[in-house]
Design a protein around this motif. Structure first.
Motif, short mmCIF file in Angstrom:
data_model
loop_
_atom_site.label_atom_id
_atom_site.label_comp_id
_atom_site.label_asym_id
_atom_site.label_seq_id
_atom_site.Cartn_x
_atom_site.Cartn_y
_atom_site.Cartn_z
N SER A 63 -26.20 16.50 -11.86
CA SER A 63 -26.58 17.83 -12.41
C SER A 63 -26.47 17.87 -13.75
N THR A 64 -25.33 17.53 -14.44
CA THR A 64 -25.18 17.61 -15.70
C THR A 64 -26.05 16.88 -16.65
N GLN A 67 -29.48 18.53 -16.37
CA GLN A 67 -29.48 19.55 -17.26
C GLN A 67 -29.67 19.24 -18.75
#
Length: 107
Positions: A63-64, A67
């Motif tokens: 996810s990071t 992102q």
């Protein structure tokens, strides 16, 4: 010493930090990442009062990685006041170069 962060605690450890934060996006299989480890450990000791250095395993924390559009390892990203302010992709920076780079953002 650099500590490890995850998708789950990234916001708390990095974005909410009152210090400058250097995030090392790395992978276990990445040789250049491993080559940077001793340099990052030295820098984390040298700048312990002003900079936090954290490591985020790209394979375990998609996810990071998504992102912040991280596509190569190692990626070193500087966060100040919860925002990314600079990035270096690839290994090859010396201890002195990293300290100078980080100090330029700490001011």
């Amino acid at each position: 010493m650099a500590r490890h962060v995850t998708d789950a605690d990234f916001a708390n450890q990095v974005l909410a930090s009152d210090k400058l934060v250097l995030v090392d996006f790395w992978a276990e299989w990445c040789g250049p990442c491993k080559a940077m480890d001793p340099i990052l450990e030295q820098v984390s000791t040298d700048l312990a009062d002003t900079v936090s250095i954290v490591k985020l395993d790209v394979d375990s924390n998609p996810s990071t990685v998504t992102q912040y559009n991280v596509r190569a390892m190692p990626t070193l990203m500087v966060f100040k006041n919860g925002e990314p302010v600079d990035i270096k992709v690839g290994a090859g920076q010396s201890r002195a170069q990293l300290i100078k780079w980080l100090e330029s953002h700490a001011a």
